[in-house]
Write an enzyme that holds these catalytic residues in place. Structure first.
Site: not given
Length: 498
Positions: A149, A173, A176-177, A226, A281, A383
């Site tokens: 996202f 893919k 979806e956010r 993640s 990140c 994190e």
């Protein structure tokens, strides 16, 4: 209210699974629309389209393929502002930051225009008596990307660009956010001349992810997210015989030497630690001053700067950062801060109670600054992915370099110093994939490769640069000899150069 389906066979299609998810607008907490969550059957339809389209696309010469990328770059420039606002509304980052997200993706597309050169093999004339040897780089076929996202333009473009330039077809893919920008990117590629089916976008959740990992026609998978999910995707993909390139979490340190320019260092820390609300990140989340005097000077200068950070709506171009992506993300970040206080770290700036006037339902949090954090604390080990910076005081340079070397993650690290010997030693010895010297966010330029070490990266090849073309192609080596000069009779000894 917008409705986002999928992009299959060169056009938008409605979802048919009956399952949807809300697309939120983080700056005010409103529901912006619905995104369809695909079934395995919808994914399979996209794969079949991609498989059919890839044959003709692979047969298109590389120079013609990259002309599509060139046209795509022009089309994006015409919609830069619209794409940035769309991205800001769904992610929460400010519009200037959203434009940076798009630009970093376009820089990789620019490098991919060099695909005809990057795809060249090797040739040896006269490798043996009458023998020539040459190698070819050929596309894998259908490949896929599962993207996060926090960079809904940049990371999809990092994966789409080299994959299609190398002659593959691609299944994306996205998160979806914030799915609207990836969908528009797909449309712009079609407008640029990409054949229908070469790029498909399938929105969904874990069911689609597992479908991608298990589909025998998908030959490679790239992922950013993640670490636990990166490990899962890498393990399942490779178990199914796929290439996998998976990048996970980070805990990026900045080492501050006593001779560092402290004003420059603080400027760097503020931007790298709090930009995009820390949802990067490559964000610097740990400052490591060497020596008590260095630490005291650093914290003294940091406190007023963190307190003065301007938090604003995603559409406020003057804001330093906006909201975080979801209400759950906001709650998780605050839980980390609460835990740090309980563990004994000193919270010298507390942004937990910030409320944005006129946007009280938005997912806002002001900057937090911890001092006297120790390596055994959860806020150091994990994190946080929010606007939280921790100061870990190191007595010596050796203590400082030991921190990133012994940490679970190895994504990015920086050192700020005026001493060339210290910088050179640090760059050589630190066990981290991307290193900055007086550079706060050491993201390599697009023609080098991007990738972390240890639990930050899984797979042998990195993102963008030459590694991307190696990842999306397979090498075929041809040894040829023509009839002239061939001796009669069978040979039973393995060929050698003798």
């Amino acid at each position: 209210m917008i409705e986002v389906g999928h992009f299959i066979g060169g056009k938008r299609v409605a979802g048919t699974s009956g399952r949807t998810a809300d697309i939120m607008q983080p700056m005010d907490g409103s529901v912006r629309g619905k995104v369809a969550l695909a079934s395995r059957e919808e994914l399979r339809k996209a794969v079949e389209n991609a498989k059919e389209a890839q044959i003709g696309w692979a047969a298109t010469n590389p120079q013609r393929r990259v002309r599509v990328l060139m046209k795509f770059l022009d089309l994006v420039q015409n919609e830069y502002d619209e794409l940035a606002e769309m991205l800001a509304r769904e992610h929460g980052k400010t519009i200037p930051d959203a434009k940076g997200d798009i630009q970093r993706g376009l820089e990789v597309i620019e490098v991919c225009i060099g695909a005809p050169h990057l795809l060249k093999g090797e040739y040896t004339d006269g490798a043996g008596p009458g023998i020539d040897v040459y190698s070819l780089r050929q596309p894998l076929g259908v490949v896929a990307g599962i993207t996060p996202f926090n960079f809904p333009a940049m990371i999809p473009l990092w994966k789409i660009g080299p994959a299609i330039a190398a002659g593959n077809s691609f299944i994306l893919k996205p998160s979806e956010r914030d799915p609207s920008v990836p969908m528009r990117i797909a449309e712009l590629f079609i407008e640029a001349g990409l054949p229908a089916g070469v790029l498909n976008v399938v929105n969904g959740d874990k069911d689609v992810v597992d479908g991608i990992l298990d589909d025998p026609d998908i030959k490679a998978v790239g992922f950013v997210g993640s670490t636990p999910i990166a490990q899962y995707i890498y393990s399942r993909a490779t178990a199914n015989g796929k290439r996998a390139q998976c990048f996970g979490g980070a805990k990026n340190h900045m080492i501050i030497m006593p001779d560092a320019d402290m004003d420059q260092t603080v400027d760097a820390l503020i931007g790298a630690g709090y930009g995009s609300a820390g949802e990067r990140c490559m964000a610097i989340s740990v400052a490591v001053p060497v020596g008590e005097e260095t630490a005291n000077r650093l914290v003294e200068k940091l406190i007023p700067r963190v307190e003065a950070l301007k938090i604003g709506s995603s559409l406020d171009a003057s804001a330093d950062f906006g909201p975080v992506v979801t209400a759950d993300a906001l709650s998780r970040i605050k839980t980390y801060v609460d835990g740090g206080v309980k563990e004994g770290a000193k919270l010298v700036v507390d942004g937990r109670d910030f409320k944005m006037q006129g946007y009280e339902n938005g997912y806002y949090m002001a900057g937090c600054l911890f001092d006297h954090v120790t390596p055994d604390m959860k806020i150091y080990k994990e994190e946080i992915f929010g606007p939280v910076l921790s100061v870990v005081r190191a007595k010596t340079y050796e203590d400082a370099i030991r921190l990133p070397n012994e940490h679970e993650y190895g994504n990015g690290v920086s050192i700020f110093t005026r001493d060339g010997d210290a910088a050179r030693d640090f760059a050589a010895r630190v066990q981290v994939g991307m290193v900055g010297v007086n550079v706060p966010i050491p993201v390599p330029i697009a023609y080098y490769t991007f990738g972390g070490w240890k639990a930050s990266g899984f797979g042998d090849l990195n993102q963008h640069g030459p590694d991307a073309f190696r990842f999306y192609t397979k090498t075929k080596t041809v040894t040829s000899r023509w009839p002239s000069g061939i001796k009669d009779g069978a040979e039973f000894v393995i060929p050698t150069m003798n």
